[in-house]
Write an enzyme that holds these catalytic residues in place. Sequence first.
Site, PDB file in Angstrom:
ATOM      1  N   THR A 210       0.823  -1.229   0.000  1.00 21.72           N
ATOM      2  CA  THR A 210       0.000   0.000   0.000  1.00 21.72           C
ATOM      3  C   THR A 210       0.850   1.269   0.000  1.00 21.72           C
ATOM      4  O   THR A 210       2.053   1.228   0.232  1.00 21.72           O
ATOM      5  CB  THR A 210      -0.950   0.006   1.212  1.00 21.72           C
ATOM      6  OG1 THR A 210      -0.193  -0.309   2.387  1.00 21.72           O
ATOM      7  CG2 THR A 210      -2.052  -1.014   1.054  1.00 21.72           C
ATOM      8  N   ASP A 211       0.161   2.411  -0.210  1.00 20.69           N
ATOM      9  CA  ASP A 211       0.842   3.722  -0.276  1.00 20.69           C
ATOM     10  C   ASP A 211       0.731   4.458   1.052  1.00 20.69           C
ATOM     11  O   ASP A 211       0.478   5.658   1.089  1.00 20.69           O
ATOM     12  CB  ASP A 211       0.206   4.600  -1.367  1.00 20.69           C
ATOM     13  CG  ASP A 211       0.081   3.880  -2.688  1.00 20.69           C
ATOM     14  OD1 ASP A 211       1.061   3.262  -3.087  1.00 20.69           O
ATOM     15  OD2 ASP A 211      -0.995   3.939  -3.304  1.00 20.69           O
TER      16      ASP A 211
ATOM     17  N   SER B 242       1.212   8.819   4.993  1.00 23.33           N
ATOM     18  CA  SER B 242       0.653   8.732   3.646  1.00 23.33           C
ATOM     19  C   SER B 242       1.804   8.964   2.686  1.00 23.33           C
ATOM     20  O   SER B 242       2.464   9.992   2.749  1.00 23.33           O
ATOM     21  CB  SER B 242      -0.419   9.811   3.434  1.00 23.33           C
ATOM     22  OG  SER B 242      -0.743   9.890   2.068  1.00 23.33           O
ATOM     23  N   ARG B 243       2.062   7.988   1.810  1.00 25.92           N
ATOM     24  CA  ARG B 243       3.219   8.130   0.910  1.00 25.92           C
ATOM     25  C   ARG B 243       2.895   9.032  -0.274  1.00 25.92           C
ATOM     26  O   ARG B 243       3.736   9.245  -1.129  1.00 25.92           O
ATOM     27  CB  ARG B 243       3.693   6.747   0.455  1.00 25.92           C
ATOM     28  CG  ARG B 243       4.180   5.919   1.619  1.00 25.92           C
ATOM     29  CD  ARG B 243       4.980   4.700   1.230  1.00 25.92           C
ATOM     30  NE  ARG B 243       5.234   3.898   2.433  1.00 25.92           N
ATOM     31  CZ  ARG B 243       4.677   2.741   2.689  1.00 25.92           C
ATOM     32  NH1 ARG B 243       3.831   2.211   1.830  1.00 25.92           N
ATOM     33  NH2 ARG B 243       4.936   2.094   3.802  1.00 25.92           N
ATOM     34  N   VAL B 244       1.665   9.523  -0.346  1.00 27.81           N
ATOM     35  CA  VAL B 244       1.323  10.503  -1.381  1.00 27.81           C
ATOM     36  C   VAL B 244       1.451  11.898  -0.785  1.00 27.81           C
ATOM     37  O   VAL B 244       1.883  12.839  -1.433  1.00 27.81           O
ATOM     38  CB  VAL B 244      -0.108  10.247  -1.915  1.00 27.81           C
ATOM     39  CG1 VAL B 244      -0.547  11.365  -2.837  1.00 27.81           C
ATOM     40  CG2 VAL B 244      -0.147   8.916  -2.660  1.00 27.81           C
TER      41      VAL B 244
END
Length: 499
Positions: free
Chosen positions: A337-338, A363-365
């Site tokens: 997951t991101d 959150s990798r975004v």
Amino acid sequence: MINADEIAGILKQQIESFKSELQEDEIGTVIAVGANLARVYGLRAVRSSELVEFPNGVQGVALNLEEDNVGVVIMGSDKDIKEGDKVRRTGRIASVPVGEALLGRVVNPLGQPIDGKGPIETHRYRTIENVAPSVVQRQPVKQPLQTGIRAIDALIPIGRGQRELIIGDRSTGKTAIAIDTIINQKGRGVYCIYVAIGQKNSTVAALNQVLEQKGAMAYTTIVCVGPSEAAALRWMAPFAGCAMAEELMYSGKDVLIIYDDLTKHAQSYREMSLLLRRPPGREAYPGDVFFLHSRLLERAAKLSDEMGAGSLTALPIIETQAGDFAAYIPTNVISITDGQIYLTPELFFQGIRPAVDVGLSVSRVGGAAQTKAMKSVAGQLKLELAQYRDLAAFAKLSSDLDKTTQMQLLRGEKMTELLKQQQYQPQPMEDQVAIIYGATKGFVNDVPTPKLQAWAVGFVDFLHAKHPEIPKAIADSAQLSDEVKKQLDAALTEFNKSF
């Protein structure tokens, strides 16, 4: 008189329109059955994941294609199936009905309605296993998907097309976050699919009722499979839900899918694999359990403009045992997951709900999936909470603290209090921005911590009643201009005098 030409013409016409009634079927024989699993001999040309039919109308999926027999998982009860029964190939790969006709309905993993509202009128079908969009068919995640929860939208933002894991122990509020996110999509043009894997039927019925009351079922489909159902149906449920979501995504729509939860999904796959005599690996899971979840979650994407710019956002849920995030399935899904939203029992029992651990969640975004207005206030909030966490650890060891440290701890406490939120009460982005702006600019310094929740509710009501142009300006422009900041400062000062 017999006219030869006329007879020849009729014969030609009949020959041309002749249809053979002969139908060729490949039939196999059940050689063993038990635990919702059948061994079938004779289906030589059967394909992997093809649907086969037993005499009583029950369907199965061909999963293990071996040299002398086929391992078929039965999608239903096996009590009427016996040794020697004939099994017929259908020629269809496992597929489900799709389309907007499924919105507002509760269905099983085969797409059959289980809500008593009659049949579903759709003629479109989609295979449950599909290839994920390639790199060329995607674009970066940059549009926010608002959850309506301050702690998440400000600190762990989710974008359309992202895969954000919700992870935590039993009863820490994982499903509550997912349901609030569905309720918050009302009027935002996002369709929702909620996949309940092995959830109690009473829980799903209560959840359906809440969504009906909040008007959210109009754009939501619930795919439900109970704990008493066959393991094959529990394995199939998320793939079926994903196929329904993909149909909407490829027609240019924004879709949110929730898998509740993938721990039970992995367990049902383990059960099936062990019964099929596949070799077990770590924690007795089969070797391809990572591939099982990666091929499911990779189907979430933000499509390129050429593909219609649709999006599929996935919120998988994982249940941990006693906070063990290093177990096999949690580490697998974290790596796919991101980002992840960590929920901890300690925070939950302290009354901090949602019990999001903002230190461990990520959150990798990140800010790419936030509006400029939210980004401008969230930066300060993140900084203050990080400093508070560091100081709180030291404050436990020391009794006499200097004035600056005490002020910092007090502000951190207030920020934590303001991130609490009632269930089923998601909040629009403009209201969240106004509250966080007031908190980070020091307008809550004189408000006692226990009264902060009342302050937040009162201020939002005051803003909409006396100064509706401020939230409207934030919502329309998605920015905090200098003019709006001045208006907010004035409104906060005015409200604090009367609070």
